[in-house]
Design a protein around this motif. Sequence first.
Motif, PDB file in Angstrom:
ATOM      1  N   LEU A 134       0.831  -1.202   0.000  1.00 29.85           N
ATOM      2  CA  LEU A 134       0.000   0.000   0.000  1.00 29.85           C
ATOM      3  C   LEU A 134       0.868   1.256   0.000  1.00 29.85           C
ATOM      4  O   LEU A 134       0.585   2.239  -0.693  1.00 29.85           O
ATOM      5  CB  LEU A 134      -0.895  -0.006   1.239  1.00 29.85           C
ATOM      6  CG  LEU A 134      -2.162   0.803   1.099  1.00 29.85           C
ATOM      7  CD1 LEU A 134      -3.122   0.118   0.143  1.00 29.85           C
ATOM      8  CD2 LEU A 134      -2.821   1.025   2.437  1.00 29.85           C
ATOM      9  N   ILE A 138       2.187   1.885  -3.430  1.00 26.10           N
ATOM     10  CA  ILE A 138       1.115   2.430  -4.271  1.00 26.10           C
ATOM     11  C   ILE A 138       0.957   3.916  -3.976  1.00 26.10           C
ATOM     12  O   ILE A 138       0.811   4.741  -4.872  1.00 26.10           O
ATOM     13  CB  ILE A 138      -0.217   1.695  -4.012  1.00 26.10           C
ATOM     14  CG1 ILE A 138      -0.106   0.227  -4.413  1.00 26.10           C
ATOM     15  CG2 ILE A 138      -1.367   2.373  -4.753  1.00 26.10           C
ATOM     16  CD1 ILE A 138      -1.273  -0.647  -3.957  1.00 26.10           C
ATOM     17  N   GLY A 139       1.041   4.260  -2.689  1.00 25.34           N
ATOM     18  CA  GLY A 139       0.813   5.640  -2.266  1.00 25.34           C
ATOM     19  C   GLY A 139       1.871   6.619  -2.728  1.00 25.34           C
ATOM     20  O   GLY A 139       1.596   7.802  -2.875  1.00 25.34           O
ATOM     21  N   TYR A 140       3.097   6.134  -2.951  1.00 28.05           N
ATOM     22  CA  TYR A 140       4.114   7.090  -3.406  1.00 28.05           C
ATOM     23  C   TYR A 140       4.382   7.003  -4.912  1.00 28.05           C
ATOM     24  O   TYR A 140       5.241   7.726  -5.421  1.00 28.05           O
ATOM     25  CB  TYR A 140       5.406   7.012  -2.589  1.00 28.05           C
ATOM     26  CG  TYR A 140       6.206   5.721  -2.642  1.00 28.05           C
ATOM     27  CD1 TYR A 140       6.854   5.314  -3.800  1.00 28.05           C
ATOM     28  CD2 TYR A 140       6.374   4.947  -1.504  1.00 28.05           C
ATOM     29  CE1 TYR A 140       7.613   4.157  -3.834  1.00 28.05           C
ATOM     30  CE2 TYR A 140       7.127   3.781  -1.519  1.00 28.05           C
ATOM     31  CZ  TYR A 140       7.749   3.399  -2.693  1.00 28.05           C
ATOM     32  OH  TYR A 140       8.489   2.264  -2.716  1.00 28.05           O
ATOM     33  N   ALA A 141       3.677   6.131  -5.619  1.00 25.20           N
ATOM     34  CA  ALA A 141       3.813   6.060  -7.078  1.00 25.20           C
ATOM     35  C   ALA A 141       3.455   7.418  -7.676  1.00 25.20           C
ATOM     36  O   ALA A 141       2.478   8.036  -7.264  1.00 25.20           O
ATOM     37  CB  ALA A 141       2.897   4.968  -7.640  1.00 25.20           C
ATOM     38  N   LYS A 142       4.259   7.864  -8.629  1.00 19.52           N
ATOM     39  CA  LYS A 142       4.030   9.203  -9.191  1.00 19.52           C
ATOM     40  C   LYS A 142       3.030   9.145 -10.340  1.00 19.52           C
ATOM     41  O   LYS A 142       3.386   8.988 -11.498  1.00 19.52           O
ATOM     42  CB  LYS A 142       5.357   9.801  -9.641  1.00 19.52           C
ATOM     43  CG  LYS A 142       6.195  10.180  -8.423  1.00 19.52           C
ATOM     44  CD  LYS A 142       7.468  10.907  -8.768  1.00 19.52           C
ATOM     45  CE  LYS A 142       8.206  11.276  -7.482  1.00 19.52           C
ATOM     46  NZ  LYS A 142       9.638  11.060  -7.552  1.00 19.52           N
ATOM     47  N   LEU A 143       1.775   9.334 -10.011  1.00 24.10           N
ATOM     48  CA  LEU A 143       0.705   9.203 -10.982  1.00 24.10           C
ATOM     49  C   LEU A 143       0.566  10.438 -11.847  1.00 24.10           C
ATOM     50  O   LEU A 143       0.777  11.560 -11.384  1.00 24.10           O
ATOM     51  CB  LEU A 143      -0.620   8.960 -10.251  1.00 24.10           C
ATOM     52  CG  LEU A 143      -0.659   7.707  -9.374  1.00 24.10           C
ATOM     53  CD1 LEU A 143      -1.998   7.621  -8.669  1.00 24.10           C
ATOM     54  CD2 LEU A 143      -0.395   6.475 -10.205  1.00 24.10           C
ATOM     55  N   LEU A 191      -4.284  12.023 -10.720  1.00 24.52           N
ATOM     56  CA  LEU A 191      -4.529  11.673  -9.326  1.00 24.52           C
ATOM     57  C   LEU A 191      -5.836  10.898  -9.139  1.00 24.52           C
ATOM     58  O   LEU A 191      -5.988  10.128  -8.200  1.00 24.52           O
ATOM     59  CB  LEU A 191      -4.520  12.916  -8.443  1.00 24.52           C
ATOM     60  CG  LEU A 191      -3.123  13.535  -8.256  1.00 24.52           C
ATOM     61  CD1 LEU A 191      -3.183  14.743  -7.364  1.00 24.52           C
ATOM     62  CD2 LEU A 191      -2.155  12.499  -7.692  1.00 24.52           C
ATOM     63  N   LEU A 212      -6.272   6.997  -8.369  1.00 20.88           N
ATOM     64  CA  LEU A 212      -6.156   6.351  -7.059  1.00 20.88           C
ATOM     65  C   LEU A 212      -7.175   6.935  -6.093  1.00 20.88           C
ATOM     66  O   LEU A 212      -7.104   8.102  -5.720  1.00 20.88           O
ATOM     67  CB  LEU A 212      -4.729   6.576  -6.522  1.00 20.88           C
ATOM     68  CG  LEU A 212      -4.400   5.876  -5.205  1.00 20.88           C
ATOM     69  CD1 LEU A 212      -4.558   4.383  -5.339  1.00 20.88           C
ATOM     70  CD2 LEU A 212      -2.973   6.231  -4.783  1.00 20.88           C
ATOM     71  N   PRO A 242      -8.375   6.105  -2.409  1.00 17.03           N
ATOM     72  CA  PRO A 242      -8.074   5.241  -1.262  1.00 17.03           C
ATOM     73  C   PRO A 242      -9.278   4.463  -0.730  1.00 17.03           C
ATOM     74  O   PRO A 242      -9.100   3.469  -0.042  1.00 17.03           O
ATOM     75  CB  PRO A 242      -7.556   6.237  -0.212  1.00 17.03           C
ATOM     76  CG  PRO A 242      -6.991   7.361  -0.998  1.00 17.03           C
ATOM     77  CD  PRO A 242      -7.896   7.488  -2.192  1.00 17.03           C
ATOM     78  N   ILE A 289      -9.740   1.004  -3.324  1.00 12.85           N
ATOM     79  CA  ILE A 289      -8.662   0.070  -3.644  1.00 12.85           C
ATOM     80  C   ILE A 289      -8.839  -1.288  -2.952  1.00 12.85           C
ATOM     81  O   ILE A 289      -9.267  -1.369  -1.803  1.00 12.85           O
ATOM     82  CB  ILE A 289      -7.300   0.707  -3.284  1.00 12.85           C
ATOM     83  CG1 ILE A 289      -6.165  -0.098  -3.911  1.00 12.85           C
ATOM     84  CG2 ILE A 289      -7.116   0.818  -1.786  1.00 12.85           C
ATOM     85  CD1 ILE A 289      -4.848   0.644  -3.892  1.00 12.85           C
TER      86      ILE A 289
END
Lengths: 441, 441
Positions: free
Chosen positions: A348, A351-356, A359, A362, A364, A367
Amino acid sequence: MKISSSLLQRAAATVDKYALYVPKSGVFPKGFKVASTATGVKKNGNLDLGIILNTNKSRPSSAAAVFTTNKFKAAPVVLSKSVLDKTDGEGVDAIIVNSGCANSVTGEVGLKDAQTIVGEVNDFLGKGDATLTMSTGVIGQRLQMDKISKGIKQMFQKDSFGSDFDSWLGLAKSINTTDTFPKLVTSKFSLPNGTEYTLTGIAKGAGMICPNMATLLGFIVTDLPIKSTALQSMLRSSVDRSFNCISVDGDMSTNDTICMIANGAVNTSVIDESSPEYAQVKSQVTEFAQQLAQLVVRDGEGATKFVTVNVKNALNFKDAKVIAEAISNSMLVKTALYGQDANWGRILCAIGYAKLGDLASLDPTKINVSFVATDDSEPRELKLIVNGTPQLDVDEARASEILSLPDLEVLVNLGTGKEECQFWTCDLSHEYVTINGDYRS
Amino acid sequence: MKISSSLLQRAAATVDKYALYVPKSGVFPKGFKVASTATGVKKNGNLDLGIILNTNKSRPSSAAAVFTTNKFKAAPVVLSKSVLDKTDGEGVDAIIVNSGCANSVTGEVGLKDAQTIVGEVNDFLGKGDATLTMSTGVIGQRLQMDKISKGIKQMFQKDSFGSDFDSWLGLAKSINTTDTFPKLVTSKFSLPNGTEYTLTGIAKGAGMICPNMATLLGFIVTDLPIKSTALQSMLRSSVDRSFNCISVDGDMSTNDTICMIANGAVNTSVIDESSPEYAQVKSQVTEFAQQLAQLVVRDGEGATKFVTVNVKNALNFKDAKVIAEAISNSMLVKTALYGQDANWGRILCAIGYAKLGDLASLDPTKINVSFVATDDSEPRELKLIVNGTPQLDVDEARASEILSLPDLEVLVNLGTGKEECQFWTCDLSHEYVTINGDYRS
């Protein structure tokens, strides 16, 4: 509950990857022949130079390639790129690959060496701009040109070329460095119009011993006739969904190259992007490239697990890929998988720091994250997070069972769209550190 | 030449980091008092709850914070952010920190728990919106609120607060998880106008055992009066050059928080961004934050080396940082450093795949890369690449000497501009894999 890491390593070491992943026979496209030799560049006397030749003269071949985006491009990358640019990918009839020396960061002399090699092959072919070249191995050292030139001459003069299984397997071996097994995939396909064609692919993996890079090299040849522009866009798309969806350690080499030659030896009309067959061939090439790319992960340095990261129902492919990549590259996720720890918090977190890019990909609260068993055991899917809520009563015994499998899947359902991306990665083991922490030998 | 890895690990284990990096005394800003206690959340009975209070009433305090950009923000992050938003950073008089449970991915109940904690502290202070909160530890578990509430009550009712060295050291210990030593830095500064002020900083490092994240928490307090907007921009700039310039494993937690309180107990005019002192204080805070951040790297999981990556003469700061970060996060570079391998190819490779904003930042013909010794031995700088050309006759013996030092520097001179960035990282060892591959215990 606690399993010692050395025990895990021993268990992994007992898997005979050669027996599991190297075929004993194959089907090969018409109109190609290959040769390989041991020039002595590799001190252990292993095969270290290989050539693939197109012998079909019915029409000019098409070639395409995807190269590393590393700003320090090795000489063979620079040269092969210029050959493709100059010829528009038409009439390329040879690929020469050497292993043991990457000819990278070797400046002007390195480029000249690569030109000499290509020139020598062109001379034997009797035409210019007909040869691509690849190198893998030690960085920052010059090629031993005397040995390589001698090897080229011998292969052509003794006519060592063949189109049988052993010749192709030899070629696959000749491009290996620290790979523990050669990577050769072959497959026959049919199209609705009755055309039968063959794909043969060879790759080498993320492995190194010397001063070194995790070079990825691969080539796919086919006897289908495909227009070079169509071949390039097909290869780009396939690589984006195969070789660009694998991770061993997240490092990108100066030599990475995947190229493809279509010699048109099969007698059917030439395929371009508007052909009715284009989509199907593209999908077949993509699946084939995925098989080949997965072998590279299976041979990841020190890997004890093969992990499929499956990101589904994303808003767009790019965001799905960025998330799959963040999970696949996370050292914390990779060590947890090695330790067989059902550590969904780390997944998790990645996933949270992936540079999308978007926005909205994602949410929360939408998921879902699960581990999925790859054998027949039930329940196949072990839910870790449901609609954003962690399952605090996860069946730890079942989690241990799934994580003890050599193959497993991490399933992420974003619930925000319809796109998906599969990524393949391996765990991070003590053995990886041992291999890569070693002195150059 | 070959040194076994287990030998390296044993050598590293003999360094007594506690003795080296934990001070025996300190200077503390006026008008703060602190307390810590063991609530029983940590099963081993270690300190796990701490509070810092501002007691200066001469003017309202200023507070600022920089939070994780992870899209899954833990409850204490969400709540502290809202307190700062609501108060514009004015009048915050307490920070309460618990360790052992991160209160992350705990949904609505987690947020309520954080609100309860903050409410209890506010009640003792007799004012609202006066408290920030931080948590670190296991993810996906609820706080044991009975234990924490009891701990808060006891600290206030027994008046456990103090401003001596031992109280501050206790606070530093109470926020540790798998840190091997508490991280406390104190320093006194003078400004040209005669003002003397003090900075005290506490941080916890990238460490974990339980289901877990590499949470980074830090706070800095000072007795200078600084306007909250100026404090926020000062902290943002300092963190960008300190806590955002360290890497242990490249993972970013859901709880990362650095905050700062300036209570204005020193009697001087309030500093804002137009004050003549602003630039100097900012530079002092930045250097101070760097010291604190470096302690986190020194305590990196399994680390045997402390490595400064110094990227100089870049076109802009951002590109310098992207390059420094790529080198610092590369698993290949980190394992090579662990193995004491002068593997400049991997460094160059990482530079080459760094995602630059401005391609002109990197000119392959202008780049210089060296290892720099951190002791007094000569030659201090061992050149590996000069103006893009690898030095094929690198003195391997000298390279081994430099790389055997526990502290070393990788110097990259881009030669394309005047900006620079320093990054601090550690090596990747077998011990890292052991720590992070372990089952949750």
